[in-house]
Design a protein around this motif. Sequence first.
Motif, PDB file in Angstrom:
ATOM      1  N   TYR A  37      32.838 -14.602 -17.330  1.00 44.15           N
ATOM      2  CA  TYR A  37      32.709 -14.558 -15.973  1.00 44.15           C
ATOM      3  C   TYR A  37      31.435 -14.882 -15.087  1.00 44.15           C
ATOM      4  N   ALA A  38      30.749 -13.914 -15.310  1.00 45.39           N
ATOM      5  CA  ALA A  38      29.301 -14.279 -15.322  1.00 45.39           C
ATOM      6  C   ALA A  38      28.263 -14.613 -15.438  1.00 45.39           C
ATOM      7  N   ILE A  39      28.972 -15.291 -16.821  1.00 49.81           N
ATOM      8  CA  ILE A  39      27.836 -16.633 -16.888  1.00 49.81           C
ATOM      9  C   ILE A  39      28.113 -17.866 -15.821  1.00 49.81           C
ATOM     10  N   TRP A  40      29.467 -17.981 -15.654  1.00 48.41           N
ATOM     11  CA  TRP A  40      29.442 -19.097 -14.405  1.00 48.41           C
ATOM     12  C   TRP A  40      28.580 -18.584 -13.295  1.00 48.41           C
ATOM     13  N   LEU A  41      29.093 -17.203 -13.036  1.00 49.55           N
ATOM     14  CA  LEU A  41      28.325 -16.797 -11.374  1.00 49.55           C
ATOM     15  C   LEU A  41      26.886 -17.171 -11.441  1.00 49.55           C
ATOM     16  N   LEU A  42      26.257 -16.984 -13.101  1.00 49.38           N
ATOM     17  CA  LEU A  42      25.072 -17.006 -12.732  1.00 49.38           C
ATOM     18  C   LEU A  42      24.100 -18.669 -12.753  1.00 49.38           C
ATOM     19  N   ALA A  43      24.912 -20.161 -13.699  1.00 50.49           N
ATOM     20  CA  ALA A  43      25.101 -21.109 -13.581  1.00 50.49           C
ATOM     21  C   ALA A  43      25.142 -21.985 -11.927  1.00 50.49           C
TER      22      ALA A  43
END
Length: 408
Positions: A365-371
């Motif tokens: 989820y965190a990587i998704w938000l960053l992307a």
Amino acid sequence: MRLIRQLQNRRVQEQFAAYAILGATIGVMLAAVWPTLSNSGFLAGWDAGGHLLKAYFFAHTLLPSGLLNGWFPNWHGGFELFQFYPPLLYYLLGPLTLIFPAELALRLFTAALWVGLVPVTYYFLRSFKLPRLFAALGTTLLLGLNASFGLGLGALYGVGLLPNGLGFIMAIWALGRLQRELDQPDRGRRQLIMTGFVSGGLILSHTFSAYWWALASLVLLACHTVGRPEASRILKRYGIIVLIALAVSAYWWVPLLLTESFRGATGALQQQSFGELFKGLLLAEDYGGVTISILAAVGLASMALQRRWRLFSFFGGTLTLSLLLSLNVINAALPFSSVIASSQFIRFHAFFAWLMMVLAAYGIYAIWLLARSRASFGVVAPMYAAAIVSLLFLVIFPTLDEKRGFVR
């Protein structure tokens, strides 16, 4: 009105996508264990036959006489059936042998323990407010949870750890319910009572799972009460849940404690050096590989970067506690050390592995938000979907296939 309608449509779409992912994960799990439901012969797991024998005896001998416990003469010269093992597994599996042939009942129940990981893990992640889609994606990682003395195909079909599997599911469910009770102290009385009964069922499922839940629940309680004006209400709610759980299960655990001094030392299980255990746990050797470790680290770091300190404290504290239990570092100083500090401490490994997978879901989820903060949805979504598929086929499925030999 238009904005409300758009939000409602988006919510429906997210629910549909989440349920589709859950369904696909369960489908893969069922496909993995389908040979056990269709082939002839008997399951060869070490302990499975003994559990089936006791469940069959309970349903066909004790239950018709109106008894929930009694003398079991067919093993080790005879003993009180539920003197040591908690009884819930046999309460559930035994009646199935009245409906289906005993061997088929065992196969169905074992498959249910494997598949049951998905809904309780999803429920747990939603209890901590992880968005539906990413909570569902997190359950796909369970396909790689395959420690032979923890939980997964190796544990269920290779070693026959059925009470362990049931206790694991009950512990996750009970902890998810406890989070909701402490997070929403105004929830109705019915929900409170049900959480107490679920927690009591956990005690009747498996002692190690109940032990882990008790320690994790104290960490959760501290995270909810420290520095909060409503701390007394939360403490009261927690106390009621614990009292209900103890009362529901007292008919089993009271005699167990009274006979503790008559029990001998526990037998040996698979042994590894401290270094091997430490490396295997941190590098996720039995639950998906180093990719899971990296994602878990990202998930925990994202909580700190977002200053979600209570969430960070709970997961960081419970993960650390589970690691220390899994390495037998603090076990000798805790209550019932004669059991949890023996070779049986490796039963805590599954909880550490599962927590790492839960944190990996937060990492996804965190990587998704960053992307998404750096590119448009149309660019990020296909790349992210490709990364998830790669994770499944390059990391998770190979781990799953490694243990399918137990099923075949």
